[in-house]
Design a protein around this motif. Structure first.
Motif, PDB file in Angstrom:
ATOM      1  N   VAL A  26       0.833  -1.201   0.000  1.00  0.00           N
ATOM      2  CA  VAL A  26       0.000   0.000   0.000  1.00  0.00           C
ATOM      3  C   VAL A  26       0.864   1.245   0.000  1.00  0.00           C
ATOM      4  O   VAL A  26       0.621   2.207  -0.719  1.00  0.00           O
ATOM      5  CB  VAL A  26      -0.951   0.001   1.225  1.00  0.00           C
ATOM      6  CG1 VAL A  26      -1.635   1.344   1.357  1.00  0.00           C
ATOM      7  CG2 VAL A  26      -1.985  -1.115   1.088  1.00  0.00           C
ATOM      8  N   GLY A  27       1.921   1.233   0.760  1.00  0.00           N
ATOM      9  CA  GLY A  27       2.813   2.387   0.825  1.00  0.00           C
ATOM     10  C   GLY A  27       3.451   2.683  -0.503  1.00  0.00           C
ATOM     11  O   GLY A  27       3.569   3.831  -0.915  1.00  0.00           O
ATOM     12  N   THR A  28       3.852   1.591  -1.208  1.00  0.00           N
ATOM     13  CA  THR A  28       4.496   1.778  -2.515  1.00  0.00           C
ATOM     14  C   THR A  28       3.499   2.354  -3.511  1.00  0.00           C
ATOM     15  O   THR A  28       3.811   3.254  -4.284  1.00  0.00           O
ATOM     16  CB  THR A  28       5.031   0.426  -3.040  1.00  0.00           C
ATOM     17  OG1 THR A  28       5.966  -0.069  -2.091  1.00  0.00           O
ATOM     18  CG2 THR A  28       5.714   0.596  -4.388  1.00  0.00           C
ATOM     19  N   GLU A  29       2.264   1.796  -3.475  1.00  0.00           N
ATOM     20  CA  GLU A  29       1.262   2.238  -4.427  1.00  0.00           C
ATOM     21  C   GLU A  29       0.836   3.688  -4.177  1.00  0.00           C
ATOM     22  O   GLU A  29       0.514   4.413  -5.095  1.00  0.00           O
ATOM     23  CB  GLU A  29       0.036   1.321  -4.336  1.00  0.00           C
ATOM     24  CG  GLU A  29       0.254  -0.058  -4.943  1.00  0.00           C
ATOM     25  CD  GLU A  29       0.520  -0.004  -6.434  1.00  0.00           C
ATOM     26  OE1 GLU A  29      -0.273   0.621  -7.155  1.00  0.00           O
ATOM     27  OE2 GLU A  29       1.533  -0.567  -6.875  1.00  0.00           O
ATOM     28  N   SER A  30       0.812   4.084  -2.907  1.00  0.00           N
ATOM     29  CA  SER A  30       0.302   5.408  -2.575  1.00  0.00           C
ATOM     30  C   SER A  30       1.351   6.506  -2.759  1.00  0.00           C
ATOM     31  O   SER A  30       1.022   7.679  -2.762  1.00  0.00           O
ATOM     32  CB  SER A  30      -0.217   5.426  -1.136  1.00  0.00           C
ATOM     33  OG  SER A  30       0.841   5.155  -0.227  1.00  0.00           O
ATOM     34  N   LYS A  31       2.595   6.116  -2.892  1.00  0.00           N
ATOM     35  CA  LYS A  31       3.648   7.108  -3.075  1.00  0.00           C
ATOM     36  C   LYS A  31       3.543   7.696  -4.482  1.00  0.00           C
ATOM     37  O   LYS A  31       3.660   6.972  -5.477  1.00  0.00           O
ATOM     38  CB  LYS A  31       5.021   6.479  -2.876  1.00  0.00           C
ATOM     39  CG  LYS A  31       6.171   7.472  -3.028  1.00  0.00           C
ATOM     40  CD  LYS A  31       7.508   6.779  -2.878  1.00  0.00           C
ATOM     41  CE  LYS A  31       8.644   7.771  -3.111  1.00  0.00           C
ATOM     42  NZ  LYS A  31       9.966   7.100  -3.047  1.00  0.00           N
ATOM     43  N   PRO A  32       3.310   8.990  -4.616  1.00  0.00           N
ATOM     44  CA  PRO A  32       3.112   9.566  -5.956  1.00  0.00           C
ATOM     45  C   PRO A  32       4.407   9.660  -6.755  1.00  0.00           C
ATOM     46  O   PRO A  32       5.496   9.817  -6.200  1.00  0.00           O
ATOM     47  CB  PRO A  32       2.559  10.954  -5.646  1.00  0.00           C
ATOM     48  CG  PRO A  32       3.139  11.307  -4.317  1.00  0.00           C
ATOM     49  CD  PRO A  32       3.201  10.007  -3.547  1.00  0.00           C
ATOM     50  N   ILE A  33       4.257   9.560  -8.055  1.00  0.00           N
ATOM     51  CA  ILE A  33       5.381   9.837  -8.953  1.00  0.00           C
ATOM     52  C   ILE A  33       5.661  11.330  -8.902  1.00  0.00           C
ATOM     53  O   ILE A  33       4.739  12.149  -8.902  1.00  0.00           O
ATOM     54  CB  ILE A  33       5.025   9.412 -10.396  1.00  0.00           C
ATOM     55  CG1 ILE A  33       4.865   7.897 -10.491  1.00  0.00           C
ATOM     56  CG2 ILE A  33       6.072   9.909 -11.393  1.00  0.00           C
ATOM     57  CD1 ILE A  33       4.277   7.427 -11.810  1.00  0.00           C
ATOM     58  N   VAL A  34       6.932  11.688  -8.855  1.00  0.00           N
ATOM     59  CA  VAL A  34       7.319  13.105  -8.868  1.00  0.00           C
ATOM     60  C   VAL A  34       7.884  13.428 -10.256  1.00  0.00           C
ATOM     61  O   VAL A  34       8.868  12.822 -10.694  1.00  0.00           O
ATOM     62  CB  VAL A  34       8.354  13.434  -7.778  1.00  0.00           C
ATOM     63  CG1 VAL A  34       8.728  14.919  -7.842  1.00  0.00           C
ATOM     64  CG2 VAL A  34       7.815  13.080  -6.398  1.00  0.00           C
ATOM     65  N   LEU A  35       7.242  14.370 -10.925  1.00  0.00           N
ATOM     66  CA  LEU A  35       7.638  14.775 -12.274  1.00  0.00           C
ATOM     67  C   LEU A  35       8.140  16.217 -12.255  1.00  0.00           C
ATOM     68  O   LEU A  35       7.414  17.126 -11.840  1.00  0.00           O
ATOM     69  CB  LEU A  35       6.446  14.655 -13.228  1.00  0.00           C
ATOM     70  CG  LEU A  35       6.624  15.226 -14.645  1.00  0.00           C
ATOM     71  CD1 LEU A  35       7.579  14.362 -15.455  1.00  0.00           C
ATOM     72  CD2 LEU A  35       5.280  15.337 -15.356  1.00  0.00           C
ATOM     73  N   GLY A  36       9.362  16.433 -12.675  1.00  0.00           N
ATOM     74  CA  GLY A  36       9.869  17.791 -12.833  1.00  0.00           C
ATOM     75  C   GLY A  36       9.629  18.259 -14.251  1.00  0.00           C
ATOM     76  O   GLY A  36      10.055  17.588 -15.202  1.00  0.00           O
ATOM     77  N   TYR A  37       8.908  19.381 -14.424  1.00  0.00           N
ATOM     78  CA  TYR A  37       8.570  19.863 -15.769  1.00  0.00           C
ATOM     79  C   TYR A  37       9.089  21.282 -15.978  1.00  0.00           C
ATOM     80  O   TYR A  37       8.724  22.196 -15.249  1.00  0.00           O
ATOM     81  CB  TYR A  37       7.055  19.848 -15.995  1.00  0.00           C
ATOM     82  CG  TYR A  37       6.673  19.956 -17.456  1.00  0.00           C
ATOM     83  CD1 TYR A  37       6.326  18.824 -18.176  1.00  0.00           C
ATOM     84  CD2 TYR A  37       6.699  21.176 -18.123  1.00  0.00           C
ATOM     85  CE1 TYR A  37       6.001  18.904 -19.516  1.00  0.00           C
ATOM     86  CE2 TYR A  37       6.383  21.270 -19.461  1.00  0.00           C
ATOM     87  CZ  TYR A  37       6.037  20.135 -20.156  1.00  0.00           C
ATOM     88  OH  TYR A  37       5.734  20.220 -21.485  1.00  0.00           O
ATOM     89  N   SER A  38       9.909  21.463 -17.008  1.00  0.00           N
ATOM     90  CA  SER A  38      10.394  22.793 -17.378  1.00  0.00           C
ATOM     91  C   SER A  38       9.652  23.256 -18.626  1.00  0.00           C
ATOM     92  O   SER A  38       9.865  22.726 -19.718  1.00  0.00           O
ATOM     93  CB  SER A  38      11.906  22.778 -17.641  1.00  0.00           C
ATOM     94  OG  SER A  38      12.322  24.027 -18.158  1.00  0.00           O
TER      95      SER A  38
END
Length: 324
Positions: A26-38
């Motif tokens: 559950v912890g892995t699934e709930s961790k959001p992807i972090v996207l850096g956008y320029s």
């Protein structure tokens, strides 16, 4: 009794192990992807919608986005990408202002093990491994479509067709593609003559400034076509035409690229003759690809967004509201 106690211990241990595994999952699934956008800037109505599409899609897909506006400066984009690397984001995405000058910073991202998505525009590099994939428009096709409209529009004309062109940002992928694609079509007929071409950075003020310059150099009545690389520059140019008493869409044929709602309204009113769509709504595809990359799935190297052409021969009732 001892056998019973040992059995209970075994059951409790199994339940605890299962609970830990579930918690970890559950912890892995709930961790959001972090996207850096320029994002390269906010130079046009199209770019504003493109940024909105990115931000909205990130929110809907549960991706945490670090969004940076480079304000039309390559050095700001490089700085932002380096900050994303330092933050250790999961994925980096950016819309490059120009095609060149990215190898060093993208090598840094590659060394850090961070995949890169190129959005809207492309880069010029000999090392394709520096980015995972690109998502955007086929700018050469957009240019060819503009040329094909002119071939159709002037198929019966024998005399020269004098064309002025207001291009995008110098050395940017859309400006290069729209320039080269257009010429690859009209070069088949010598009556089509581009008598003036200058870059306007996709800005309305520059479109107005360049059109004023054109009318200082040439008699407005001798110009047959304006080919403008985006709607904002077209709007600026039309202001100048009307100041000079030139009827846009009638005294001069106008081709514009983007397809914002306002330019579609101009097309319906007969003030513009052809609009080549450049779809700004890449956000959902960017987020889908980001999810796939993080999940270890293979993605296509180059992906093009579907786009259309709207011109004076189109049934206007079939054109849906643009939304921007």
């Amino acid at each position: 009794m001892n056998r019973f106690i040992r059995g209970m211990h075994a059951i409790l241990f199994t339940m605890l192990l299962f609970s830990c595994n579930q918690s970890r999952h559950v912890g892995t699934e709930s961790k959001p992807i972090v996207l850096g956008y320029s994002q390269l800037g906010d130079e046009s109505t199209w770019r504003t919608q493109n940024s909105r599409s990115i931000m909205d899609a990130a929110k809907r897909s549960g991706i945490k986005i670090m969004f940076d506006d480079a304000m039309q400066k390559t050095e700001n984009q490089i700085k932002a990408i380096r900050s994303f690397i330092a933050y250790k984001v999961d994925v980096i995405a950016f819309s490059p202002l120009v095609e060149t000058g990215w190898d060093t910073v993208l090598e840094e991202a590659k060394t850090a093990g961070i995949p890169v998505i190129i959005v809207d525009r492309m880069i010029n590099t000999t090392d394709d491994s520096l980015y995972t994939c690109s998502i955007g428009s086929d700018f050469d096709l957009e240019g060819r479509r503009a040329g094909e409209f002119l071939i159709k529009k002037f198929h019966d004309r024998q005399s020269p067709v004098r064309i002025v062109e207001i291009g995008g940002t110098a050395n940017s992928t859309p400006a290069i593609g729209r320039y080269e694609g257009f010429r690859s079509i009209i070069s088949s007929d010598p009556k089509f003559q581009v008598i003036f071409s200058e870059d306007g950075d996709f800005m309305r003020s520059k479109g107005k400034e360049i059109m004023q310059k054109i009318y200082q150099l040439y008699d407005p009545k001798t110009i047959d076509v304006l080919y403008s690389h985006n709607d904002d520059m077209t709007f600026g140019a039309i202001e100048v035409m009307e100041d000079y008493g030139i009827r846009p869409g009638k005294d001069i044929v106008i081709i514009s690229v983007d397809a914002t709602q306002r330019i579609i309204d101009y097309l319906k009113a007969g003030k513009v003759n052809c609009v080549i769509e450049c779809n700004p709504n890449s956000g959902p595809l960017v987020m889908l690809v980001a999810h796939k990359i993080v999940a270890g799935e293979k993605v296509e190297k180059h992906m093009f967004i579907e786009e259309k052409v709207f011109d004076e021969y189109t049934d206007f009732s079939t054109i849906a509201d643009r939304g921007y």
